[in-house]
Design a protein around this motif. Structure first.
Motif, PDB file in Angstrom:
ATOM      1  N   SER A 185      12.962  48.590  34.155  1.00 31.98           N
ATOM      2  CA  SER A 185      13.716  48.112  32.990  1.00 31.98           C
ATOM      3  C   SER A 185      15.210  47.952  33.178  1.00 31.98           C
ATOM      4  CB  SER A 185      13.475  49.065  31.810  1.00 31.98           C
ATOM      5  OG  SER A 185      13.905  50.385  32.137  1.00 31.98           O
ATOM      6  N   VAL A 186      15.846  48.728  34.042  1.00 35.63           N
ATOM      7  CA  VAL A 186      17.307  48.692  34.135  1.00 35.63           C
ATOM      8  C   VAL A 186      17.767  48.082  35.452  1.00 35.63           C
ATOM      9  CG1 VAL A 186      17.406  50.766  32.698  1.00 35.63           C
ATOM     10  CG2 VAL A 186      17.614  50.987  35.181  1.00 35.63           C
ATOM     11  N   PHE A 187      19.018  47.706  35.476  1.00 38.07           N
ATOM     12  CA  PHE A 187      19.575  47.144  36.709  1.00 38.07           C
ATOM     13  C   PHE A 187      19.900  48.243  37.721  1.00 38.07           C
ATOM     14  CE2 PHE A 187      23.387  45.888  39.174  1.00 38.07           C
ATOM     15  CZ  PHE A 187      22.812  44.869  39.922  1.00 38.07           C
ATOM     16  N   ALA A 188      20.458  49.353  37.232  1.00 36.06           N
ATOM     17  CA  ALA A 188      20.844  50.454  38.120  1.00 36.06           C
ATOM     18  C   ALA A 188      20.841  51.752  37.326  1.00 36.06           C
ATOM     19  CB  ALA A 188      22.232  50.204  38.726  1.00 36.06           C
ATOM     20  N   ALA A 189      20.782  52.862  38.020  1.00 34.59           N
ATOM     21  CA  ALA A 189      20.904  54.182  37.398  1.00 34.59           C
ATOM     22  C   ALA A 189      22.269  54.756  37.754  1.00 34.59           C
ATOM     23  CB  ALA A 189      19.795  55.118  37.878  1.00 34.59           C
ATOM     24  N   VAL A 190      22.908  55.408  36.786  1.00 34.90           N
ATOM     25  CA  VAL A 190      24.230  55.981  37.023  1.00 34.90           C
ATOM     26  C   VAL A 190      24.330  57.364  36.402  1.00 34.90           C
ATOM     27  CG1 VAL A 190      25.420  53.751  37.198  1.00 34.90           C
ATOM     28  CG2 VAL A 190      25.154  54.830  34.957  1.00 34.90           C
ATOM     29  N   GLY A 191      24.996  58.280  37.087  1.00 32.58           N
ATOM     30  CA  GLY A 191      25.336  59.580  36.532  1.00 32.58           C
ATOM     31  C   GLY A 191      24.191  60.557  36.367  1.00 32.58           C
ATOM     32  N   SER A 192      23.012  60.268  36.898  1.00 35.59           N
ATOM     33  CA  SER A 192      21.868  61.167  36.713  1.00 35.59           C
ATOM     34  C   SER A 192      22.106  62.508  37.401  1.00 35.59           C
ATOM     35  CB  SER A 192      20.595  60.535  37.282  1.00 35.59           C
ATOM     36  OG  SER A 192      20.243  59.356  36.592  1.00 35.59           O
ATOM     37  N   MET A 193      21.475  63.558  36.854  1.00 33.28           N
ATOM     38  CA  MET A 193      21.620  64.899  37.429  1.00 33.28           C
ATOM     39  C   MET A 193      20.390  65.715  37.092  1.00 33.28           C
ATOM     40  SD  MET A 193      23.801  66.730  39.196  1.00 33.28           S
ATOM     41  CE  MET A 193      23.503  68.384  39.841  1.00 33.28           C
ATOM     42  N   SER A 194      19.699  66.202  38.124  1.00 31.92           N
ATOM     43  CA  SER A 194      18.506  67.011  37.912  1.00 31.92           C
ATOM     44  C   SER A 194      18.419  68.078  38.985  1.00 31.92           C
ATOM     45  CB  SER A 194      17.244  66.140  37.954  1.00 31.92           C
ATOM     46  OG  SER A 194      16.088  66.948  37.861  1.00 31.92           O
ATOM     47  N   ALA A 195      18.011  69.269  38.585  1.00 32.80           N
ATOM     48  CA  ALA A 195      17.861  70.364  39.536  1.00 32.80           C
ATOM     49  C   ALA A 195      16.679  70.139  40.465  1.00 32.80           C
ATOM     50  CB  ALA A 195      17.700  71.690  38.795  1.00 32.80           C
ATOM     51  N   PHE A 196      15.725  69.301  40.042  1.00 36.02           N
ATOM     52  CA  PHE A 196      14.563  68.963  40.866  1.00 36.02           C
ATOM     53  C   PHE A 196      14.548  67.457  41.100  1.00 36.02           C
ATOM     54  CE2 PHE A 196      13.513  73.011  38.937  1.00 36.02           C
ATOM     55  CZ  PHE A 196      12.897  73.716  39.968  1.00 36.02           C
ATOM     56  N   ASP A 197      15.584  66.954  41.750  1.00 36.41           N
ATOM     57  CA  ASP A 197      15.742  65.509  41.851  1.00 36.41           C
ATOM     58  C   ASP A 197      14.941  64.867  42.970  1.00 36.41           C
ATOM     59  OD1 ASP A 197      17.181  66.190  44.130  1.00 36.41           O
ATOM     60  OD2 ASP A 197      19.120  65.520  43.365  1.00 36.41           O
ATOM     61  N   SER A 198      14.136  65.635  43.695  1.00 31.68           N
ATOM     62  CA  SER A 198      13.312  65.057  44.754  1.00 31.68           C
ATOM     63  C   SER A 198      12.224  64.150  44.185  1.00 31.68           C
ATOM     64  CB  SER A 198      12.667  66.168  45.591  1.00 31.68           C
ATOM     65  OG  SER A 198      11.843  66.990  44.787  1.00 31.68           O
ATOM     66  N   LEU A 236      16.116  50.435  43.556  1.00 32.18           N
ATOM     67  CA  LEU A 236      17.013  50.724  42.444  1.00 32.18           C
ATOM     68  C   LEU A 236      18.287  51.408  42.921  1.00 32.18           C
ATOM     69  CD1 LEU A 236      17.247  50.830  39.265  1.00 32.18           C
ATOM     70  CD2 LEU A 236      16.455  53.200  39.477  1.00 32.18           C
ATOM     71  N   PRO A 237      19.458  50.831  42.667  1.00 33.73           N
ATOM     72  CA  PRO A 237      20.702  51.539  42.977  1.00 33.73           C
ATOM     73  C   PRO A 237      20.805  52.780  42.099  1.00 33.73           C
ATOM     74  CG  PRO A 237      21.099  49.190  42.608  1.00 33.73           C
ATOM     75  CD  PRO A 237      19.709  49.482  42.126  1.00 33.73           C
ATOM     76  N   ASP A 238      20.974  53.945  42.692  1.00 33.12           N
ATOM     77  CA  ASP A 238      21.000  55.212  41.963  1.00 33.12           C
ATOM     78  C   ASP A 238      22.286  55.944  42.333  1.00 33.12           C
ATOM     79  OD1 ASP A 238      20.178  57.404  40.432  1.00 33.12           O
ATOM     80  OD2 ASP A 238      19.073  58.308  42.108  1.00 33.12           O
ATOM     81  N   ILE A 239      23.338  55.712  41.552  1.00 29.36           N
ATOM     82  CA  ILE A 239      24.645  56.328  41.809  1.00 29.36           C
ATOM     83  C   ILE A 239      24.728  57.556  40.922  1.00 29.36           C
ATOM     84  CG2 ILE A 239      27.126  55.941  41.944  1.00 29.36           C
ATOM     85  CD1 ILE A 239      26.555  52.935  41.958  1.00 29.36           C
ATOM     86  N   ARG A 240      24.405  58.707  41.493  1.00 30.67           N
ATOM     87  CA  ARG A 240      24.193  59.935  40.752  1.00 30.67           C
ATOM     88  C   ARG A 240      25.474  60.754  40.582  1.00 30.67           C
ATOM     89  NH1 ARG A 240      19.029  60.889  40.480  1.00 30.67           N
ATOM     90  NH2 ARG A 240      19.284  63.125  40.100  1.00 30.67           N
ATOM     91  N   THR A 241      25.401  61.731  39.687  1.00 34.32           N
ATOM     92  CA  THR A 241      26.452  62.743  39.661  1.00 34.32           C
ATOM     93  C   THR A 241      26.493  63.447  41.010  1.00 34.32           C
ATOM     94  OG1 THR A 241      26.270  63.097  37.280  1.00 34.32           O
ATOM     95  CG2 THR A 241      27.173  64.911  38.578  1.00 34.32           C
ATOM     96  N   ALA A 301      30.729  58.594  38.780  1.00 40.03           N
ATOM     97  CA  ALA A 301      29.621  57.777  39.270  1.00 40.03           C
ATOM     98  C   ALA A 301      29.547  56.449  38.518  1.00 40.03           C
ATOM     99  CB  ALA A 301      28.308  58.544  39.114  1.00 40.03           C
ATOM    100  N   THR A 302      29.743  56.503  37.209  1.00 35.04           N
ATOM    101  CA  THR A 302      29.693  55.282  36.409  1.00 35.04           C
ATOM    102  C   THR A 302      30.880  54.385  36.727  1.00 35.04           C
ATOM    103  OG1 THR A 302      28.703  56.674  34.677  1.00 35.04           O
ATOM    104  CG2 THR A 302      29.291  54.427  34.073  1.00 35.04           C
ATOM    105  N   LYS A 303      32.025  54.994  36.932  1.00 37.34           N
ATOM    106  CA  LYS A 303      33.218  54.244  37.320  1.00 37.34           C
ATOM    107  C   LYS A 303      33.016  53.562  38.681  1.00 37.34           C
ATOM    108  CE  LYS A 303      38.218  55.031  38.046  1.00 37.34           C
ATOM    109  NZ  LYS A 303      38.769  54.437  36.805  1.00 37.34           N
ATOM    110  N   LEU A 304      32.333  54.263  39.590  1.00 40.35           N
ATOM    111  CA  LEU A 304      32.064  53.683  40.910  1.00 40.35           C
ATOM    112  C   LEU A 304      31.144  52.466  40.783  1.00 40.35           C
ATOM    113  CD1 LEU A 304      32.222  53.713  43.982  1.00 40.35           C
ATOM    114  CD2 LEU A 304      30.404  55.445  43.995  1.00 40.35           C
ATOM    115  N   PHE A 305      30.137  52.566  39.929  1.00 42.36           N
ATOM    116  CA  PHE A 305      29.271  51.412  39.688  1.00 42.36           C
ATOM    117  C   PHE A 305      30.091  50.217  39.213  1.00 42.36           C
ATOM    118  CE2 PHE A 305      27.399  48.836  36.333  1.00 42.36           C
ATOM    119  CZ  PHE A 305      26.380  48.195  37.022  1.00 42.36           C
TER     120      PHE A 305
END
Length: 473
Positions: free
Chosen positions: A179-192, A203-208, A397-401
């Motif tokens: 649904s989205v063009f890219a993911a930004v700022g995501s943060m998860s303790a189990f991000d695997s 999907l471009p995933d520019i995370r925290t 991360a969002t600024k970098l996108f």
């Protein structure tokens, strides 16, 4: 890898761990992961990740905690109209907007908007664990939409809840891929969980930040707070060898036996030893341990003058109070950056006075244009919320996108964005934090130091970042 478990007398037992982080500032996320996996970690301790300044209130906007099926449109704020440039002009210093010729609508992009996604731990064993990451993302989008656009498109955000669970992270990224063009700022303790999904769909995933080796290995995933396995800034031991030489030769290393803290302790102690420090005592402390007296007695008996601790600020307070009760006064009390928290100061009182920590971002007490911007727009999307480490790097991360998208202009696609971010090796978010090797995925080497004096964190030996490269264990 080995998880090192030690008794107060220094004897060691080894257990396996599967989670790694190369930055001490991200270690905390992995401590949280262990807590959610069944440890007896104090809920107040893990909650502090989202509220390091001890400020409550403000809550969470409904569209953040919801299912995420409906995009959250962070529209312009009438009180700060910015440049009002709708033609694509960048509001980011040093970023030159490319021509929009050839710009095409594609997945997540329409004539009017670019739809982004954020998947963070909102529910689970610790409610609101990384709410700050979604707030930081929303804050930057609100600011951006009030100031400019990308080839005439504003930004919109879909928020999902990874629920402190690898399976939920995978499910969220399946939705985002579609649904989205890219993911930004995501943060998860189990991000695997969502790593392979993001890579498979491009999907471009520019995370925290990426907190597992699996996420860091994802070819389309990057962290604004860069991390590298078994890396640690050389500037930290160099600082103490230079300014506290005698104390650095009688050092002790204590750490919480949770998440990747033990692994990071091994890495850091190896690098610090290599840079000239000498350790006479090292021990892990179980999460459920409340009596720190035996560890303090061991340090006293060995003539320790320099103490380092990795763990939550509550455990740091417990150690400091045990040292005070035993009248043990080392020259240096050096703590993990998680002590940069009003709760540490408030609950520690005189026991924590003089404590030293380090940071790779501008302290929130200081006035810096980008930090001020983040704090101001955070209040627009989450009134009463406190600025946090995770919120700041989600903003970054969002600024970098945005910066990379503006520089690509009409050539913006998922694949071109990934290639562009891969080349980012010195990202500072206009001075909000030290340089990050986002594309190279190496832990930051530049740090600065803070000391607690009179109940306030103040710069120690200046405000400039010290950059001596990152050692690898």
């Amino acid at each position: 890898m080995r998880r090192l478990r030690s008794n107060p007398d220094g004897s060691n037992k080894h257990q396996r761990v599967r989670r790694v982080a190369g930055s001490a500032l991200v270690t905390f996320a992995l401590v949280l992961a262990a807590a959610c996996g069944g440890s007896t970690l104090d809920p107040e301790y893990v909650q502090s990740a989202n509220n390091p300044n001890g400020v409550s209130g403000g809550g969470t906007p409904g569209d953040v905690t919801g299912s995420g099926d409906t995009p959250a449109d962070a529209g312009p704020d009438a009180g700060d109209s910015g440049t009002g440039d709708s033609g694509g002009g960048a509001s980011i210093p040093g970023v030159k907007s490319a021509s929009c010729d050839g710009f095409k609508n594609q997945k997540g992009i329409t004539d009017k908007q670019i739809l982004l996604g954020n998947s963070s731990d909102i529910s689970g064993p610790v409610p609101g664990l990384f709410t700050a990451a979604q707030q930081g993302t929303k804050a930057y989008i609100a600011y951006f939409n009030a100031t400019t656009s990308i080839c005439g498109r504003k930004l919109a955000l879909t928020t999902l809840d990874s629920r402190t669970d690898a399976g939920a992270d995978q499910q969220a990224y399946t939705k985002l891929c579609e649904s989205v063009f890219a993911a930004v700022g995501s943060m998860s303790a189990f991000d695997s969980g969502g790593a392979a999904t993001a890579q498979r769909c491009g999907l471009p995933d520019i995370r925290t930040a990426a907190v597992t080796a699996t996420r860091n290995a994802c070819s389309t995933c990057f962290g604004a707070q860069a991390t590298g396995a078994r890396e640690f800034s050389n500037a930290i031991p160099d600082f103490f060898v230079k300014h506290y030489k005698a104390a650095s030769q009688k050092a002790a290393f204590l750490y919480l036996n949770a998440g990747a803290s033990a692994e990071n302790a091994v890495t850091q102690q190896k690098i610090e030893t290599r840079r000239g420090m000498k350790f006479v005592y090292s021990s892990g402390i179980d999460v459920a341990e409340f009596n720190y007296g035996p560890y303090v007695q061991q340090m006293k008996s060995k003539g320790v003058r320099w103490v380092q601790f990795i763990g939550g600020y509550q455990q740091g307070v417990r150690l400091a109070q045990a040292m005070q009760s035993a009248n043990f006064k080392p020259d240096v009390k050096f703590f993990d950056p998680t002590v940069y928290d009003a709760g540490f100061v408030r609950s520690g009182g005189s026991a924590v006075e003089g404590s030293i920590t380090f940071t790779n971002f501008t302290p929130f007490e200081e006035s810096q244009p980008e930090i001020n911007l983040y704090k101001r727009w955070l209040q627009q999307v989450a009134p009463g919320a406190a600025p946090t480490f995770f919120g700041l790097f989600a903003w970054s991360a969002t600024k970098l996108f945005v910066a990379q998208s503006l520089s690509l202009g009409g050539k913006l696609t998922r694949s071109s964005l990934v290639a562009s971010v891969r080349g980012v090796r010195d990202w500072k978010a206009d001075g909000a934090h030290g340089p990050m090797d986002v594309g190279g995925k190496h832990s930051p080497s530049c740090v600065r130091f803070l000391q607690l004096r009179g109940g306030k964190w103040v710069p120690l030996k200046g405000t400039a970042y010290v950059c001596h490269g990152a050692g690898k264990a």
